[in-house]
Design an enzyme around this catalytic site. Structure first.
Site, PDB file in Angstrom:
ATOM      1  N   TYR A 179      62.742  35.755  49.592  1.00 44.48           N
ATOM      2  CA  TYR A 179      61.594  34.423  50.133  1.00 44.48           C
ATOM      3  C   TYR A 179      61.916  33.511  51.552  1.00 44.48           C
ATOM      4  O   TYR A 179      61.743  33.643  52.370  1.00 44.48           O
ATOM      5  CB  TYR A 179      60.700  34.160  49.321  1.00 44.48           C
ATOM      6  CG  TYR A 179      59.767  33.091  50.229  1.00 44.48           C
ATOM      7  CD1 TYR A 179      58.538  34.186  50.207  1.00 44.48           C
ATOM      8  CD2 TYR A 179      59.084  32.268  51.310  1.00 44.48           C
ATOM      9  CE1 TYR A 179      57.071  33.173  50.713  1.00 44.48           C
ATOM     10  CE2 TYR A 179      58.005  31.672  51.127  1.00 44.48           C
ATOM     11  CZ  TYR A 179      57.071  31.940  51.329  1.00 44.48           C
ATOM     12  OH  TYR A 179      56.002  31.684  51.974  1.00 44.48           O
TER      13      TYR A 179
ATOM     14  N   SER B  33      50.119  30.709  40.393  1.00 50.56           N
ATOM     15  CA  SER B  33      49.640  29.194  39.208  1.00 50.56           C
ATOM     16  C   SER B  33      50.801  28.291  39.623  1.00 50.56           C
ATOM     17  O   SER B  33      50.036  26.951  39.116  1.00 50.56           O
ATOM     18  CB  SER B  33      50.794  30.314  38.400  1.00 50.56           C
ATOM     19  OG  SER B  33      51.447  31.160  38.123  1.00 50.56           O
TER      20      SER B  33
ATOM     21  N   ASP C 176      51.078  33.039  56.791  1.00 46.74           N
ATOM     22  CA  ASP C 176      50.962  31.904  56.966  1.00 46.74           C
ATOM     23  C   ASP C 176      52.235  30.809  57.715  1.00 46.74           C
ATOM     24  O   ASP C 176      51.768  29.819  58.540  1.00 46.74           O
ATOM     25  CB  ASP C 176      50.518  31.211  55.234  1.00 46.74           C
ATOM     26  CG  ASP C 176      51.442  31.512  55.093  1.00 46.74           C
ATOM     27  OD1 ASP C 176      52.768  31.972  54.431  1.00 46.74           O
ATOM     28  OD2 ASP C 176      51.231  30.796  53.578  1.00 46.74           O
TER      29      ASP C 176
ATOM     30  N   HIS D 176      52.614  37.012  54.377  1.00 45.23           N
ATOM     31  CA  HIS D 176      53.650  37.117  55.364  1.00 45.23           C
ATOM     32  C   HIS D 176      53.347  36.511  57.205  1.00 45.23           C
ATOM     33  O   HIS D 176      54.924  36.143  57.341  1.00 45.23           O
ATOM     34  CB  HIS D 176      54.845  37.110  55.311  1.00 45.23           C
ATOM     35  CG  HIS D 176      55.904  37.478  53.467  1.00 45.23           C
ATOM     36  ND1 HIS D 176      56.279  36.780  53.309  1.00 45.23           N
ATOM     37  CD2 HIS D 176      54.938  38.268  52.582  1.00 45.23           C
ATOM     38  CE1 HIS D 176      56.592  37.052  52.171  1.00 45.23           C
ATOM     39  NE2 HIS D 176      56.440  38.528  51.806  1.00 45.23           N
TER      40      HIS D 176
ATOM     41  N   ASP E 224      48.096  29.712  50.241  1.00 45.89           N
ATOM     42  CA  ASP E 224      48.150  29.000  48.214  1.00 45.89           C
ATOM     43  C   ASP E 224      47.477  27.566  47.984  1.00 45.89           C
ATOM     44  O   ASP E 224      46.459  27.814  47.658  1.00 45.89           O
ATOM     45  CB  ASP E 224      49.167  29.596  47.671  1.00 45.89           C
ATOM     46  CG  ASP E 224      50.259  30.440  47.935  1.00 45.89           C
ATOM     47  OD1 ASP E 224      49.541  31.662  48.700  1.00 45.89           O
ATOM     48  OD2 ASP E 224      50.936  30.633  47.432  1.00 45.89           O
TER      49      ASP E 224
ATOM     50  N   GLY F  90      53.096  32.874  37.266  1.00 46.03           N
ATOM     51  CA  GLY F  90      55.060  34.418  38.228  1.00 46.03           C
ATOM     52  C   GLY F  90      54.229  35.166  38.338  1.00 46.03           C
ATOM     53  O   GLY F  90      54.850  36.534  38.601  1.00 46.03           O
TER      54      GLY F  90
END
Ligand code: GLA
Length: 412
Positions: A245, A150, A58, A56, A195, A145
């Site tokens: 989020y 993914s 980025d 948390h 990611d 998930g």
């Protein structure tokens, strides 16, 4: 999204990077052949990632330390006949074929897994990159998930395929940003760039220290065979699109506003401490996590580089505590998994452990002495079942290469 037979994702396996990669690639080629009656022209491969530390941070312009893992989304594809430009894509996991117009005119819709592709297609169309029709089949050996990116891997595999089909090569940072945009606009998750960037620029030589403000990446060599990265999936799916989020992002923006900085990257733990009392207590805790996590991440990269794995491990535990207590994104299952790792401890081969990814479920990442990794994985799974009544999935990964295209003729 399509998946491999269960035995590949549901058991612990010390398989080297090439083995797992080869299996996913071969499976994709086979599925394509069954579906479309011909060999694919391209195999676009994109890895998932596990974040060693820097969570948390980025979207706050901070530091992260992920590595690409040897679990991939693979899209086998070939140019198709007919004009009108459409991507016909088959997913074996849901046994569904979806047609996506390549002019970028499709809004997000059903099935939702296709939104990751629709978003990337839109970004290519916006850049005026012309594409003829394509047939494609997706196979993945990444748990879906599970906090191992993914969705980012699916976006990046799609972008990698479309680059090839359009005869262009995007700059890596632009490619990652384009995929992040797809996630924002088509999946509704206002994620940072970690990611997608890790999936694009992954390096088999080590972990990636990414400065998310400048998007500069430094490879931190991590090739010591004596230490392994063990990933334990709680098999509690995390759902980042449910609002928690996004709420954390808003709270961080609020924290930087109250602290008078552009982003929390510009704040320090001392500034947060000094403002205590003036800040809303929740906002203060969020800011404390991000500011201390940035320091831990830079320190962990230095220790990793020096081969000081025990120190990296301590920082991982501290990161987990901070995510649990200050940022409040852990879960009972993640906490149980980290507790088990800590109880096994250095005598049993565990150097450090923490939740990884966005949180609220998904996986933990642990640094484990390789000699002990099979017994640690066994104990973790057995204890986890005892404490939660649930089944964990565990596997080891070495750092993996970022997204690339494999020539089907080279796959045996
Ligand atoms: C998710 C997001 C990333 C990052 C992590 C938390 O994985 O996609 O951008 O914010 O959560 O570190």
């Amino acid at each position: 999204m399509s998946s491999l037979p269960n035995n590949i994702t549901s058991s612990w396996s010390p398989a080297p990077a090439e083995a797992s990669h080869g299996v996913a690639v071969r499976a994709a080629g086979r599925v394509f052949h069954e579906r479309f009656g011909a060999a694919p022209r391209w195999l676009a491969v994109a890895p998932g990632r596990v974040n060693l530390i820097g969570e948390h941070t980025d979207y706050n312009g901070g530091y992260v330390l992920p590595l690409a893992i040897d679990r991939h989304v693979v899209i086998a594809a070939a140019p198709a006949a007919g004009d009108g430009g459409r991507l016909r894509v088959y997913s074996a996991a849901v046994d569904t074929t979806v047609d996506i117009r390549l002019d970028g005119s499709e809004p997000p819709g059903e099935p939702s897994w296709a939104n990751y592709l629709r978003g990337v297609v839109r970004a290519f169309a916006d850049r005026g990159l012309a594409l003829g029709s394509i047939d494609a089949a997706i196979v993945s050996d990444l748990p879906l998930g599970g906090g191992l990116s993914s969705s980012a891997a699916l976006e990046v595999a799609t972008a990698t395929l479309l680059e090839k089909a359009a005869g262009t090569t995007l700059d890596p940072e632009e490619k990652a940003r384009l995929c992040r945009q797809a996630e924002h606009d088509f999946a509704g998750v206002p994620c940072g760039v970690m990611d997608q960037l890790a999936s694009v620029v992954g390096d088999a030589a080590g972990a990636l220290l990414i400065d998310c403000r400048s998007e500069q990446v430094r490879v931190i060599p991590f090739a010591d065979p004596a230490v392994s990265v063990l990933i334990c999936n709680t098999n509690m799916k995390h759902a980042l699109a449910d609002g928690a989020y996004a709420r954390r992002r808003t709270e961080c923006a609020e924290a930087s506003l109250q602290l008078g900085v552009a982003t929390l990257r510009d704040a320090t733990p001392a500034m947060v401490e000094a403002a205590n009392g003036k800040l809303d207590p929740v906002i203060a805790r969020r800011a404390r996590h991000v500011t201390t996590e940035n320091l831990r991440t830079v320190a962990a990269a230095a220790h990793l580089e020096a081969g000081e794995f025990a120190e990296v491990g301590h920082l991982m535990y501290a990161s987990h505590r901070s995510l649990r207590d200050d940022f409040e994104v852990s879960s009972a299952e993640l906490d149980a998994m980290v507790d088990i790792a800590r109880e096994i401890g250095p005598a049993g081969g565990v150097l450090g452990s923490r939740m990884t990814g966005g949180g609220f479920g998904g996986c933990t990442v642990s640094l484990v002495r390789t000699d002990f990794v099979a017994s640690v994985a066994g104990t973790m799974a057995a204890e986890y079942r005892k404490r939660t009544g649930r089944t964990a999935t565990t596997f080891v990964s070495r750092p993996a290469q970022g997204a690339h295209v494999v020539d089907p003729l080279t796959v045996v």
